[in-house]
Design an enzyme around this catalytic site. Structure first.
Site, PDB file in Angstrom:
ATOM      1  N   HIS A  85      41.317 -88.183-107.189  1.00 28.14           N
ATOM      2  CA  HIS A  85      40.801 -87.676-108.462  1.00 28.14           C
ATOM      3  C   HIS A  85      39.554 -86.827-108.277  1.00 28.14           C
ATOM      4  CE1 HIS A  85      37.618 -90.777-108.431  1.00 28.14           C
ATOM      5  NE2 HIS A  85      38.551 -91.572-107.974  1.00 28.14           N
ATOM      6  N   HIS A 117      31.914 -81.008-109.804  1.00 31.07           N
ATOM      7  CA  HIS A 117      32.795 -80.988-110.972  1.00 31.07           C
ATOM      8  C   HIS A 117      33.054 -79.524-111.322  1.00 31.07           C
ATOM      9  CE1 HIS A 117      32.420 -85.319-111.870  1.00 31.07           C
ATOM     10  NE2 HIS A 117      31.212 -85.179-111.334  1.00 31.07           N
ATOM     11  N   THR A 127      30.177 -91.011-114.786  1.00 31.20           N
ATOM     12  CA  THR A 127      31.070 -90.184-115.596  1.00 31.20           C
ATOM     13  C   THR A 127      32.540 -90.360-115.212  1.00 31.20           C
ATOM     14  OG1 THR A 127      30.839 -88.259-114.132  1.00 31.20           O
ATOM     15  CG2 THR A 127      29.251 -88.480-115.946  1.00 31.20           C
ATOM     16  N   THR A 128      32.824 -91.407-114.451  1.00 33.19           N
ATOM     17  CA  THR A 128      34.196 -91.777-114.116  1.00 33.19           C
ATOM     18  C   THR A 128      34.354 -93.280-114.389  1.00 33.19           C
ATOM     19  OG1 THR A 128      33.550 -92.134-111.808  1.00 33.19           O
ATOM     20  CG2 THR A 128      34.504 -89.990-112.370  1.00 33.19           C
TER      21      THR A 128
END
Length: 270
Positions: A57, A86, A192-193
């Protein structure tokens, strides 16, 4: 791993918490806090060997414990764990944090764990157990002089589970020195995951890093998700502020260490 961020909360309840990240930073509403002092980067100028893995991911660059961080009104010393990027897709920006509603082309995070915790899992039980440095990128006509080394390495980990090594790497080749990064925003938030642990002292630097359109396209095209699909749009949408205050540094005034600690206590209780 749930691919759609809007569904994370069904499997990871903490993703629905009140201190989630990323956020939109409204610059006019950020509160100046003179206690937000400069940082001390440890090991940024040293040549190191780092490993890079496609986790299915994201693409994660693992850092040795010789890289660290102190200062910045953080409550202790922190050891680096990894850094990652990101990005969006071709023609679309992909930063996680937005500035006055604007999403930037790309964002880099350097993840640090508070000493003496030995892992991210241990640090997640401390509201400031993780210090995350965020660097936003702006598109420029010229290449970033040192990003191609990382892009080339990404090309060697196209598929889920693959890994490689980057030899003689220096963080200072990618990010500026601490003396050039005295202006920044600070707020308390989360990873943030999934599982979105609310244990992060976020630092979002005002100074942006350069990336050319060619380099941005190269970042976006190298890796694939665990599903085999192109690894694009790897950012979480911005989350509600939910009453939190975003602070900004004032580098013109440095206060004694006791004041720095008290100021951080204020951040923790907003």
């Amino acid at each position: 791993m749930i691919s759609d961020p809007s569904h994370w909360v069904t499997q990871f309840p903490r993703c629905g918490g009140l201190r989630q990240s990323p956020i939109n930073i409204v610059t006019s509403k950020a509160h100046t806090n003179s206690a937000l002092a400069p940082f001390n980067f440890i090991g940024h100028n040293k040549q190191i060997n780092i490993s890079l893995e496609n986790t299915g991911h994201s693409a994660t660059f693992r850092l040795p414990q010789s890289v660290g961080l102190s200062g910045g009104a953080l409550p202790g010393n922190y050891r680096a764990a990894n850094f990652h990027f990101h990005w969006g897709r071709e023609g679309s920006p992909g930063s996680e944090h937005t500035i006055d509603g604007e999403r930037l082309p790309m964002e880099m995070h350097i993840v640090h764990i508070k000493e003496p915790y030995g892992s991210l899992t241990e640090a997640e039980h401390d509201m400031a157990g993780i210090a995350l440095l965020a660097f936003l990128f702006e598109e420029t006509a010229e290449d970033h002089p040192h990003l191609d080394t990382l892009i080339e390495a990404l090309g060697r980990i196209q598929n889920n589970g693959s890994s490689t090594e980057v030899i003689n790497f220096r963080l200072s080749d990618v990010v500026p020195s601490a003396s050039e990064l005295h202006s920044y925003y600070r707020y308390m938030g989360s990873m943030t995951t999934p599982g979105c642990e609310q244990a992060v002292a976020w630092t979002v630097f005002k100074r942006m890093l350069p990336v050319s359109s060619r380099q941005l396209s190269a970042f976006i095209s190298k890796c694939r998700f665990w599903t085999g699909q192109p690894m694009t749009d790897i950012f979480r949408p911005t989350q509600p502020l939910d009453g939190r205050v975003v602070y900004k540094s004032n580098s013109g005034l440095l206060l004694p260490s006791l004041t720095l600690v008290c100021s951080f206590c204020l951040l923790l209780h907003i």
